[in-house]
Design a protein around this motif. Structure first.
Motif, mmCIF file in Angstrom:
data_model
loop_
_atom_site.group_PDB
_atom_site.id
_atom_site.type_symbol
_atom_site.label_atom_id
_atom_site.label_comp_id
_atom_site.label_asym_id
_atom_site.label_seq_id
_atom_site.Cartn_x
_atom_site.Cartn_y
_atom_site.Cartn_z
ATOM 1 N N GLU A 143 73.660 67.348 57.848
ATOM 2 C CA GLU A 143 73.648 67.171 56.402
ATOM 3 C C GLU A 143 73.796 65.700 56.022
ATOM 4 N N LEU A 144 74.548 64.946 56.814
ATOM 5 C CA LEU A 144 74.679 63.515 56.556
ATOM 6 C C LEU A 144 73.362 62.795 56.834
ATOM 7 N N VAL A 145 72.641 63.228 57.860
ATOM 8 C CA VAL A 145 71.327 62.647 58.140
ATOM 9 C C VAL A 145 70.367 62.986 57.007
ATOM 10 N N ARG A 146 70.440 64.212 56.518
ATOM 11 C CA ARG A 146 69.578 64.624 55.407
ATOM 12 C C ARG A 146 69.822 63.755 54.171
ATOM 13 N N ALA A 147 71.055 63.290 54.000
ATOM 14 C CA ALA A 147 71.422 62.514 52.817
ATOM 15 C C ALA A 147 71.033 61.046 52.913
ATOM 16 N N MET A 148 70.480 60.605 54.045
ATOM 17 C CA MET A 148 70.156 59.192 54.219
ATOM 18 C C MET A 148 69.284 58.625 53.103
ATOM 19 N N PRO A 149 68.229 59.324 52.657
ATOM 20 C CA PRO A 149 67.408 58.748 51.578
ATOM 21 C C PRO A 149 68.215 58.474 50.306
ATOM 22 N N GLU A 150 69.069 59.409 49.934
ATOM 23 C CA GLU A 150 69.926 59.241 48.752
ATOM 24 C C GLU A 150 70.914 58.089 48.964
ATOM 25 N N HIS A 151 71.507 58.036 50.151
ATOM 26 C CA HIS A 151 72.473 56.981 50.456
ATOM 27 C C HIS A 151 71.811 55.599 50.418
ATOM 28 N N LEU A 152 70.567 55.507 50.890
ATOM 29 C CA LEU A 152 69.851 54.229 50.932
ATOM 30 C C LEU A 152 69.725 53.632 49.539
ATOM 31 N N LEU A 153 69.262 54.429 48.589
ATOM 32 C CA LEU A 153 69.061 53.934 47.227
ATOM 33 C C LEU A 153 70.399 53.649 46.552
ATOM 34 N N ALA A 154 71.381 54.530 46.793
ATOM 35 C CA ALA A 154 72.703 54.305 46.211
ATOM 36 C C ALA A 154 73.320 53.022 46.751
ATOM 37 N N GLY A 155 73.176 52.785 48.059
ATOM 38 C CA GLY A 155 73.707 51.567 48.657
ATOM 39 C C GLY A 155 73.047 50.326 48.080
ATOM 40 N N TYR A 156 71.744 50.387 47.870
ATOM 41 C CA TYR A 156 71.034 49.249 47.286
ATOM 42 C C TYR A 156 71.563 48.944 45.890
ATOM 43 N N ASP A 157 71.736 49.980 45.086
ATOM 44 C CA ASP A 157 72.224 49.774 43.723
ATOM 45 C C ASP A 157 73.649 49.219 43.711
ATOM 46 N N ILE A 158 74.487 49.693 44.637
ATOM 47 C CA ILE A 158 75.853 49.157 44.728
ATOM 48 C C ILE A 158 75.804 47.680 45.113
ATOM 49 N N GLY A 159 74.955 47.355 46.077
ATOM 50 C CA GLY A 159 74.857 45.971 46.549
ATOM 51 C C GLY A 159 74.338 45.007 45.507
ATOM 52 N N CYS A 160 73.540 45.501 44.574
ATOM 53 C CA CYS A 160 72.992 44.641 43.524
ATOM 54 C C CYS A 160 74.080 44.110 42.590
ATOM 55 N N LYS A 205 61.679 49.107 43.593
ATOM 56 C CA LYS A 205 60.553 50.020 43.786
ATOM 57 C C LYS A 205 60.250 50.209 45.267
ATOM 58 N N THR A 206 60.397 49.141 46.060
ATOM 59 C CA THR A 206 60.171 49.229 47.500
ATOM 60 C C THR A 206 61.183 50.160 48.149
ATOM 61 N N VAL A 207 62.437 50.057 47.715
ATOM 62 C CA VAL A 207 63.497 50.904 48.260
ATOM 63 C C VAL A 207 63.289 52.356 47.830
ATOM 64 N N ILE A 208 62.874 52.557 46.580
ATOM 65 C CA ILE A 208 62.589 53.915 46.095
ATOM 66 C C ILE A 208 61.475 54.547 46.914
ATOM 67 N N ALA A 209 60.437 53.765 47.218
ATOM 68 C CA ALA A 209 59.316 54.285 48.007
ATOM 69 C C ALA A 209 59.780 54.713 49.396
ATOM 70 N N THR A 255 61.905 57.885 49.054
ATOM 71 C CA THR A 255 61.042 59.031 48.757
ATOM 72 C C THR A 255 60.315 59.517 50.008
ATOM 73 N N LEU A 256 59.827 58.572 50.810
ATOM 74 C CA LEU A 256 59.149 58.949 52.059
ATOM 75 C C LEU A 256 60.088 59.739 52.961
ATOM 76 N N LEU A 257 61.315 59.247 53.132
ATOM 77 C CA LEU A 257 62.275 59.931 53.997
ATOM 78 C C LEU A 257 62.575 61.329 53.483
ATOM 79 N N ALA A 258 62.748 61.454 52.183
ATOM 80 C CA ALA A 258 63.092 62.757 51.608
ATOM 81 C C ALA A 258 61.945 63.756 51.737
ATOM 82 N N THR A 259 60.718 63.303 51.469
ATOM 83 C CA THR A 259 59.582 64.224 51.473
ATOM 84 C C THR A 259 59.153 64.608 52.892
ATOM 85 N N ARG A 260 59.407 63.747 53.859
ATOM 86 C CA ARG A 260 58.992 64.017 55.237
ATOM 87 C C ARG A 260 60.112 64.607 56.091
ATOM 88 N N TYR A 261 61.280 64.775 55.502
ATOM 89 C CA TYR A 261 62.447 65.203 56.269
ATOM 90 C C TYR A 261 62.200 66.480 57.064
#
Length: 334
Positions: free
Chosen positions: A11-28, A165-169, A172-178
């Motif tokens: 389940e943590l691996v499944r959450a990687m796409p969500e974590h990636l975008l959240a981490g980027y927003d936190i880092g900004c 937008k690059t991070v969102i893409a 999205t790829l990770l989530a749709t291909r999971y």
């Protein structure tokens, strides 16, 4: 293991796409300053891999070298014009704390990514930019948060040309291909069987991905895994393939991406022919996606899923890392 959703690590691996975008927003939310002569990431294990991935993703565009320091000290060339980012998920990794303090003494520009611990406290006291990511995860499962945050800091430091937008893409790829990659990981695990996994990278982009595969298979599946990189492999390791005899029961997983040089692809073809009989099976795996970020993360997620599938086939719990924890306890007593 396809169809079983009760595995916490899965389940943590499944959450990687969500974590990636959240981490980027936190880092900004943090501005670390520029890296004038080098960007140095100091960290260990599941935290350090973010720096290695950044170096791979930015290899074709970064105006300064990106170095990963996995030790108590920093290279002598790192100084006042360097930006040092210390990454420790727990905030208590002794090597990272040491590297952080070395950077402070040298007057380096500094930033920190952590979930808390001593590193967060020391950085806050020194008024050093700190990115705080969510706590409570195994460090290797926090890759999305840590790497996403590092992408944001690297962009702010003008080391990486990147947009949200690059991070969102990529997310999205990770989530749709999971699910597709999960089924593929199951097939790869069955094909591996009791053989030794050997992972070959073929570019600067895939080199840290092969390292991630090695680390995840070792930690999650409790299974020894070896990794190497072409074309360097062709100048040494090719001679030793098949010895000792156990290596003849190896399964070679070779990671290729759009940046893999045409001559390296030719080398791979000849390598597999010359060494036939020194390995049991060979599988070539191509990255998916358009950007370098997407291609790297597509193979990262596939490797993470493979490690979970292997843990299931070996009937081991992917979460505990008993030997690592025991080593930390023994080190703490000295």
């Amino acid at each position: 293991m396809v169809g079983n959703n009760s595995n916490p690590m899965l389940e943590l691996v499944r959450a990687m796409p969500e974590h990636l975008l959240a981490g980027y927003d936190i880092g900004c939310g943090q501005q670390p300053g520029r890296a004038d002569d080098a960007l140095v990431i100091t960290g260990m294990g599941g935290s350090a891999i973010s720096g290695a991935l950044l170096a791979g993703v930015a290899a074709d565009s970064s105006p300064v070298p990106i170095l990963c320091s996995r030790d108590y000290d920093l290279p002598a060339a790192v100084g006042r014009r360097s930006l040092v980012i210390a990454i420790s998920y727990s905030g208590n990794t002794e090597e990272t704390l040491s590297g952080f303090n070395v950077a402070r003494k040298r007057g380096c520009r500094l930033a920190v990514i952590t979930s808390g611990g001593r590193l967060a406290a020391e950085a806050a006291r020194a008024r050093i930019p700190v990115v705080i990511v969510p706590t409570g995860l195994p460090p290797r499962a926090a890759l999305g948060f840590l790497f996403g945050s590092l992408l944001a800091l690297a962009r702010s430091a003008r080391v990486l040309r990147l947009t949200r937008k690059t991070v969102i893409a990529a997310s999205t790829l990770l989530a749709t291909r999971y699910e597709t990659w999960r089924r593929k990981a199951g097939r790869l695990a069955r094909a591996l069987g009791d053989n030794l996994p050997v992972v070959y990278a073929t570019s600067r982009l895939s080199e840290p991905v092969a390292e991630r595969w090695r680390c995840q298979i070792n930690e999650n599946a409790k299974l020894l895994c070896h990794s190497s990189i072409l074309p360097e492999h062709n100048h040494n390791e090719i001679v030793g393939m098949g010895a000792p005899y156990a290596m003849r029961s190896s399964h070679l997983f070779t990671l290729v991406d759009d940046s893999t040089h045409s001559r390296t692809r030719l080398r791979l073809k000849h390598l597999l022919g010359i060494t036939r009989g020194t390995y049991r099976k060979a599988t070539i795996l191509a990255a998916e996606g358009e950007s370098r970020l997407e291609q790297a993360l597509s193979l990262v997620l596939l490797g993470d899923l493979l490690s979970i599938e292997l843990a299931a086939s070996r009937e081991v719990d992917p979460l505990p890392v008993t030997r690592i924890e025991e080593l930390k306890r023994r080190m703490a007593r000295n």
